[in-house]
Structures are given as C-alpha cells and as structure tokens.
Write a protein that holds these residues in place. Structure first.
Motif, short mmCIF file in Angstrom:
data_model
loop_
_atom_site.label_atom_id
_atom_site.label_comp_id
_atom_site.label_asym_id
_atom_site.label_seq_id
_atom_site.Cartn_x
_atom_site.Cartn_y
_atom_site.Cartn_z
N ILE A 104 -79.63 72.75 75.49
CA ILE A 104 -79.87 72.51 74.60
C ILE A 104 -79.87 73.46 73.11
O ILE A 104 -80.79 74.61 73.65
CB ILE A 104 -81.01 71.92 74.43
CG1 ILE A 104 -81.32 70.26 75.54
CG2 ILE A 104 -81.85 70.89 73.29
CD1 ILE A 104 -82.41 69.47 75.88
N ASP A 105 -79.50 72.74 72.59
CA ASP A 105 -78.92 73.92 71.08
C ASP A 105 -79.91 73.02 70.63
O ASP A 105 -79.44 71.69 69.75
CB ASP A 105 -77.72 73.77 70.93
CG ASP A 105 -77.50 75.04 69.26
OD1 ASP A 105 -78.94 76.07 69.62
OD2 ASP A 105 -75.97 75.11 68.28
N TYR A 106 -81.28 73.59 70.12
CA TYR A 106 -82.17 73.25 68.87
C TYR A 106 -81.43 73.53 67.45
O TYR A 106 -81.28 74.77 67.08
CB TYR A 106 -84.17 73.44 68.93
CG TYR A 106 -83.94 73.41 70.54
CD1 TYR A 106 -85.17 72.17 71.02
CD2 TYR A 106 -83.52 74.21 71.80
CE1 TYR A 106 -85.80 71.80 71.84
CE2 TYR A 106 -83.90 73.57 73.19
CZ TYR A 106 -84.55 73.05 72.69
OH TYR A 106 -85.74 72.46 74.39
N VAL A 107 -81.30 71.91 66.89
CA VAL A 107 -80.65 72.77 65.73
C VAL A 107 -81.74 71.86 64.66
O VAL A 107 -82.15 70.97 64.65
CB VAL A 107 -79.53 71.94 65.40
CG1 VAL A 107 -78.89 71.93 64.20
CG2 VAL A 107 -78.31 72.42 66.62
N ASP A 108 -82.28 72.70 63.76
CA ASP A 108 -83.53 71.96 62.90
C ASP A 108 -82.36 71.47 61.75
O ASP A 108 -81.83 72.34 61.10
CB ASP A 108 -84.17 73.33 62.38
CG ASP A 108 -84.87 73.45 61.08
OD1 ASP A 108 -85.74 71.99 60.41
OD2 ASP A 108 -86.03 74.37 61.20
N ASN A 109 -82.66 70.15 61.29
CA ASN A 109 -82.30 69.83 60.23
C ASN A 109 -82.82 70.13 58.68
O ASN A 109 -82.16 69.55 57.87
CB ASN A 109 -81.94 68.53 60.27
CG ASN A 109 -81.55 67.81 61.37
OD1 ASN A 109 -80.84 68.21 62.19
ND2 ASN A 109 -82.17 66.33 62.54
N GLY A 110 -84.20 70.88 58.88
CA GLY A 110 -83.95 71.34 57.76
C GLY A 110 -85.53 69.78 56.95
O GLY A 110 -85.80 70.42 55.86
N ASP A 111 -85.97 68.95 57.45
CA ASP A 111 -86.44 67.96 57.45
C ASP A 111 -87.26 67.26 58.07
O ASP A 111 -87.99 66.46 57.78
CB ASP A 111 -85.32 67.16 56.94
CG ASP A 111 -84.64 66.29 58.04
OD1 ASP A 111 -84.62 66.39 59.19
OD2 ASP A 111 -84.38 65.11 57.51
N GLU A 112 -88.10 69.05 58.66
CA GLU A 112 -88.99 68.30 60.04
C GLU A 112 -88.45 67.22 61.51
O GLU A 112 -89.22 67.11 62.05
CB GLU A 112 -90.20 68.05 59.06
CG GLU A 112 -91.51 69.01 58.24
CD GLU A 112 -92.33 68.37 57.94
OE1 GLU A 112 -92.30 66.95 58.16
OE2 GLU A 112 -93.39 69.07 56.31
N THR A 113 -87.27 67.31 60.97
CA THR A 113 -86.64 66.79 62.13
C THR A 113 -85.27 67.50 63.16
O THR A 113 -85.29 68.86 62.59
CB THR A 113 -86.01 65.43 61.75
OG1 THR A 113 -84.96 66.58 61.25
CG2 THR A 113 -86.73 64.46 61.36
N TRP A 114 -85.82 67.86 64.48
CA TRP A 114 -84.36 68.52 65.14
C TRP A 114 -83.31 66.97 65.70
O TRP A 114 -83.70 66.27 65.92
CB TRP A 114 -85.21 68.76 66.00
CG TRP A 114 -85.66 69.83 65.78
CD1 TRP A 114 -87.08 69.40 65.11
CD2 TRP A 114 -86.01 71.10 66.18
NE1 TRP A 114 -87.86 70.98 64.94
CE2 TRP A 114 -87.29 71.88 65.40
CE3 TRP A 114 -85.06 71.82 66.51
CZ2 TRP A 114 -87.24 73.74 65.13
CZ3 TRP A 114 -85.69 73.57 65.81
CH2 TRP A 114 -86.40 73.83 65.63
#
Length: 196
Positions: A104-114
């Motif tokens: 898994i590549d954890y991608v931070d969406n910048g809005d407190e979601t992944w």
C-alpha cells in the motif's frame, strides 16, 4: 500466463486446496504456469504495524513472506483460498493478508483523508475460493469485503468467488457441480487476464 494459488487452509489436499486447484484447472491453457503456496508451511510473523512500509516500498521482516511478495509480483492471476473459522477468514489467511499491507502507498489527500493506492504497477486478476464446514452463504459477506481490500493492495481486479458450503457434510471433491463452477470461474479468470 502465470497463475498463483495461495492456500490458507492448514489441511493439504482437502476442501480449500481442492477448490483452488479446480479454479486453476479452468484457467490454465497450453504454456501457462501454476504455482501453489501453502501459507501454513511458511515461517513469518504477523504484521506488527511498525510503519516501515509506509516509508519504504517493502517490509522490514526478512521471513518467508519475502518469497510470497515476489510470487505475487510475478503473477498474472491469483487464486486465494481460505476456510471459514468462526464466521470469518482463518488466522493463516488474515496473517497473509495483513502482511500484504507492504504493497500500500499511503497518499495524504491534504484534507485529513487518505487514499490507499497499490505499489504494484502491473494489473493482476484475483479469484477467491472459500470453504466452510458447517455454515452456509450467510457467512461470506465479511470475507469478500476483506478480499476486496486485498485486491486494492495488489492492484488486482476482483474476478469473482466460488464457495464450498457445508463441507462437513458434502466434501468439495465429491461435489461435481461445485467443481464445475470453480472451473468456470477459472475460465473467467483466464478471459480477464487475456483481455488486458
């Protein structure tokens, strides 16, 4: 075409193993390869949620799962087989799936979601072969949800599933209709791989 069978049952040659082989038989054609891994034979620790795979494309534990990772990367089609214990996937299946977290590549969406994207570049195709001794179809929804999460992590399209229910009373090896269904699911797996 390279087909990988992952058998999570501790019982070789029994219901889950037979069902996985039947799916594989339906998928394989001339020149195709089939490898089967018995998870219960491997020596590996459960996921420790150490965070290493969030930073690095890999797992810090150098155990038998490293070989499984390689085979998953090489496979075109994957057949995961697991029995039902207490209405869910058995421990061996869950340990294997939890350790696939390293993909898994954890991608931070910048809005407190992944967003959880797969690190595997090549598309895979996956079939789940489930069995249960005493239960019927009412116990499979949770298992399918977990397998669909695994598909996300492996960059795999979920081709479908086949279940052997109440195998305590009707063994998979003696259930011709189920074996035919499993082979047809293997045909679907091969067709999905062929359509890439």
């Amino acid at each position: 075409m390279n087909i990988l069978g992952i058998v999570c049952s501790p019982k070789k040659g029994r219901h889950t193993d037979t069902l996985v082989d039947a799916v594989a038989a339906g998928a394989l054609g001339d020149g195709d390869t089939y490898e089967k891994i018995y998870i219960n034979d491997l020596k590996f620790v459960p996921c420790q949620d150490c965070g290493y795979c969030r930073r690095v494309n890999g797992c810090c534990y150098r155990d038998d799962m490293q070989m499984v990772y390689d085979r998953l990367m090489e496979a075109d089609g994957i057949i995961v087989g697991a029995p039902t214990y207490y209405g869910s996937l058995n421990a061996q299946a869950k340990m294997f799936i939890d350790r696939c977290n390293r993909f898994i590549d954890y991608v931070d969406n910048g809005d407190e979601t992944w967003t959880f994207a797969s690190r595997i570049p090549d598309r895979k195709y996956l079939v789940f072969a489930g069995t249960n001794g005493s239960f019927g179809p009412d116990c499979v929804d949770g298992q399918i949800q977990v397998i669909r999460h695994l598909c996300n992590d492996l960059n795999a399209e979920y081709v479908g599933d086949v279940f052997g229910h109440q195998t305590d009373y009707r063994p998979v090896a003696d259930h011709d209709e189920l074996l035919d269904e499993a082979r047809r699911m293997g045909n679907r797996l091969a067709a999905a791989i062929g359509s890439r």
